[in-house]
Motif scaffolding. Structure first.
Motif, short mmCIF file in Angstrom:
data_model
loop_
_atom_site.label_atom_id
_atom_site.label_comp_id
_atom_site.label_asym_id
_atom_site.label_seq_id
_atom_site.Cartn_x
_atom_site.Cartn_y
_atom_site.Cartn_z
N THR A 193 35.45 66.35 -20.63
CA THR A 193 34.51 66.93 -20.56
C THR A 193 34.86 67.88 -20.07
O THR A 193 35.75 68.02 -18.52
CB THR A 193 34.21 66.39 -20.48
OG1 THR A 193 33.20 65.67 -19.24
CG2 THR A 193 32.75 65.47 -21.59
N LEU A 194 34.82 69.60 -19.97
CA LEU A 194 35.13 70.73 -19.18
C LEU A 194 33.68 71.38 -18.36
O LEU A 194 32.47 70.72 -19.12
CB LEU A 194 35.53 72.13 -20.04
CG LEU A 194 36.86 71.67 -20.09
CD1 LEU A 194 37.10 70.31 -21.09
CD2 LEU A 194 37.46 73.32 -20.16
N ALA A 195 33.63 71.66 -17.13
CA ALA A 195 32.38 71.94 -16.62
C ALA A 195 32.46 73.41 -17.46
O ALA A 195 30.81 73.92 -17.24
CB ALA A 195 32.82 72.69 -15.04
N ASP A 196 32.34 73.82 -17.56
CA ASP A 196 33.04 75.16 -18.56
C ASP A 196 33.28 75.19 -20.22
O ASP A 196 34.64 75.60 -20.07
CB ASP A 196 33.23 76.80 -17.77
CG ASP A 196 32.66 77.81 -18.58
OD1 ASP A 196 31.85 77.72 -19.77
OD2 ASP A 196 33.21 78.72 -18.12
N PRO A 197 32.34 74.35 -20.62
CA PRO A 197 33.22 75.11 -22.04
C PRO A 197 34.15 75.74 -22.66
O PRO A 197 35.19 75.29 -23.52
CB PRO A 197 32.17 74.42 -23.28
CG PRO A 197 31.19 73.36 -21.92
CD PRO A 197 31.12 74.54 -20.86
N GLU A 198 34.08 76.97 -22.48
CA GLU A 198 34.28 78.23 -23.28
C GLU A 198 35.29 78.62 -21.76
O GLU A 198 35.99 79.54 -22.43
CB GLU A 198 33.56 79.07 -23.09
CG GLU A 198 31.66 78.92 -23.49
CD GLU A 198 31.99 78.22 -25.21
OE1 GLU A 198 33.33 79.05 -26.14
OE2 GLU A 198 31.94 77.94 -25.52
N ALA A 199 35.87 77.72 -20.90
CA ALA A 199 36.28 78.01 -20.07
C ALA A 199 38.20 77.99 -20.66
O ALA A 199 38.91 78.76 -20.32
CB ALA A 199 37.30 77.07 -18.63
N LEU A 200 38.44 77.84 -21.64
CA LEU A 200 39.62 77.42 -22.65
C LEU A 200 39.23 78.06 -23.68
O LEU A 200 38.43 77.18 -24.78
CB LEU A 200 40.26 76.33 -22.57
CG LEU A 200 40.83 75.71 -21.34
CD1 LEU A 200 41.00 74.55 -21.50
CD2 LEU A 200 42.06 77.07 -20.73
N PRO A 201 40.02 78.62 -25.13
CA PRO A 201 39.98 79.23 -26.05
C PRO A 201 40.44 78.51 -26.82
O PRO A 201 41.16 77.22 -26.61
CB PRO A 201 40.51 80.63 -26.23
CG PRO A 201 41.79 80.20 -24.82
CD PRO A 201 40.72 79.62 -24.12
N GLN A 202 40.10 78.43 -28.08
CA GLN A 202 40.09 76.97 -29.12
C GLN A 202 41.35 77.94 -30.00
O GLN A 202 41.89 78.48 -29.98
CB GLN A 202 38.59 77.24 -30.25
CG GLN A 202 38.92 76.36 -31.46
CD GLN A 202 38.41 75.08 -31.26
OE1 GLN A 202 37.99 74.78 -29.96
NE2 GLN A 202 38.32 74.45 -32.04
#
Length: 501
Positions: free
Chosen positions: A182-191
């Motif tokens: 799980t990421l602190a910011d789910p949008e931190a990395l692009p798909q």
């Protein structure tokens, strides 16, 4: 003897080997150091030959159900079917854990319970038997005797070391991580997959909040190759390859990998044999190791059974190394090529590869290569007339009963009994089936028609009969050449031993 065969290791190769042996009535003990099935994210899919092996055991539908259940847990509702194709090549997306669970359940239902928590420390070939020394779950020591032992115990195989089998190769050039986090910011990395000057990173976000992440750095092996992977270790690698401030807050699965490449000098030493990662390791891209290991087991299982039941001599086991080792060597070269293409230091090669991937035929060829659908074994001098089908499995062959009693069925379903198979088609001489009758305890006979929509239907235009081994490989073809049954009997003796009186 405590058992006919001791299988050391309960990964995919070990479990499949135990299933193959049990199907032939061979007593088998499976020993595994882990106390439970490893649920970490590893191989991404199984391909044609592995799917066929699972189908021959009647387990494909159950496997598809387990995949669908798991996809539902992730919040995805993918249409998972038993006949998924990527560029025309059969494939099934699956976690290695799920395959192991289905095979484990199958063995338990058959009365074969893997003995988990048993760590094998040494294996000794005594000439007429094998001694397996192990540590029991309570810390005590024990010894088990078997007629053969097969090491399916991974790259650091105790069986391989005990047998003194060499494991030469190439040291790793990369460090990779795959994790469900799980990421602190789910949008931190692009798909998706991304190639940067620092390496490779990839992400796949699930609806349940987990993110499957991959990070690969081409800077040599990890400084700490042993021990558990930490969350910060993965996060630090992701920060370097993505160039972003990535913070991981939790993990379900953490794994580390390299492109360490090793190949055993032989797969057999006396009564000790190797399969899976104990025999070959390489970069893990594409799930090569999983599929190679399962197919090792399929090749070896019926041969061990033949020797143990007395209708084949030990020399049949020599064909195991001769057939399987070249396949692993070819896949290692493919894996090595993949590493070269992905390395940011080889930008020109990567751009050329991307151009080729836009060509449908080139893309299909690569999928066929990694799926190993064109594997052909050197079965020695052909008995009878040479034919393109000899030494290989007919690709996507589907059959139908000429009397209309059943519909379209893949060859792997027809071979569900797990034995050898003589197929006779229109125009076959009745003497063909009569010639094979003395081997009916090992070889089934089926009258069939090739479905015209089969991938290689044109190869069967002049074929009147086929003899297949239990692993689905063709070892004799009657292609409209006059024969009194002598060549068929010679092929049956070569692969199935003397006829039953």
């Amino acid at each position: 003897m405590d058992t006919d065969v001791a299988v050391i290791g309960a990964g995919p190769a070990g479990l499949m080997l135990a299933a193959e042996l049990h199907a032939w009535g061979v007593s088998t003990v499976v020993l595994e150091a882990r106390t439970a099935i490893d649920d970490r994210l590893r191989a991404p899919s199984i391909t044609a030959r592995t799917i066929e092996a699972v189908e021959r055991h009647g387990l494909l539908e159950r496997l598809v159900e387990r995949i669908a259940e798991y996809e539902g847990e992730l919040g995805r509702h993918t249409d998972i079917r038993s006949d998924v194709r990527v560029d025309g090549v059969r494939s099934l997306p699956i976690r290695q854990e799920l395959l192991e669970r289905v095979l484990n359940e199958h063995l338990l239902a058959s009365g074969v319970e893997p003995r988990r928590g048993r760590r094998v420390t040494r294996v000794r070939d005594q000439g007429d038997l094998v001694e397996v020394h192990l540590i029991e779950p309570d810390g005590g020591t024990g010894t088990l005797t078997a007629r053969f032992a097969v090491g399916c115990d991974g790259a650091r195989s105790v069986v391989r070391e005990s047998a003194g089998i060499g494991f030469p190769g190439v040291d790793p050039t990369l460090t990779g991580y795959q994790a469900e986090v799980t990421l602190a910011d789910p949008e931190a990395l692009p798909q998706g997959w991304h190639r940067t000057p620092a390496g490779i990173f990839a992400t796949d976000r699930y609806a349940n909040g987990l993110v499957n992440v991959i990070s690969i750095e081409f800077t040599g092996p990890p400084p700490r190759r042993a021990g558990e992977v930490t969350l910060e270790e993965v996060a630090a690698s992701l920060r370097r390859t993505s160039g972003r401030d990535v913070r991981l807050t939790g993990a379900k699965s953490l794994t580390r990998f390299t492109d360490n490449e090793r190949l055993a000098t032989t797969y057999r030493s006396g009564r000790l044999l190797l399969a899976g990662d104990a025999a070959h390791v390489h970069a893990p891209f594409g799930g090569y190791g999983l599929n190679l290991g399962v197919q090792d087991a399929v090749n070896l299982g019926w041969k061990l059974a033949a020797v143990l039941h007395g209708w084949a001599g030990p020399d049949l086991l020599d064909t195991y190394t001769a057939e399987r080792r070249p396949v692993a060597a070819r896949m290692q070269r493919t894996a090595r090529g993949s590493v070269t293409l992905l390395d940011p230091a080889h930008e020109a090669a990567w751009e050329l590869f991307r151009e080729l991937q836009r060509l449908g035929e080139a893309r299909r060829y690569m999928h066929e290569k990694t799926a190993m659908v064109h594997v052909r074994y050197d079965i020695g001098d052909p008995i009878g007339a040479p034919h393109p089908l000899l030494g290989r499995t007919p690709r996507d062959l589907e059959l139908r009963d000429p009397r209309g009693r059943d519909g379209r069925r893949p060859l792997s379903q027809v071979m569900r009994a797990g034995r050898g198979l003589l197929l006779t088609f229109a125009g076959a001489d009745p003497a063909t089936a009569e010639a094979a009758a003395p081997w009916r305890d090992r070889v089934d006979h089926r009258v069939a028609e090739v479905h015209p929509e089969s991938a290689e239907a044109d190869l069967f235009a002049a074929v009147r009969a086929l003899l297949l081994r239990p692993d689905g490989f063709v070892v004799w073809v009657d292609a409209a050449v006059p024969d009194d049954g002598g060549t068929l009997r010679a092929a049956l003796r070569r692969w199935y031993g003397p006829a039953t009186a």
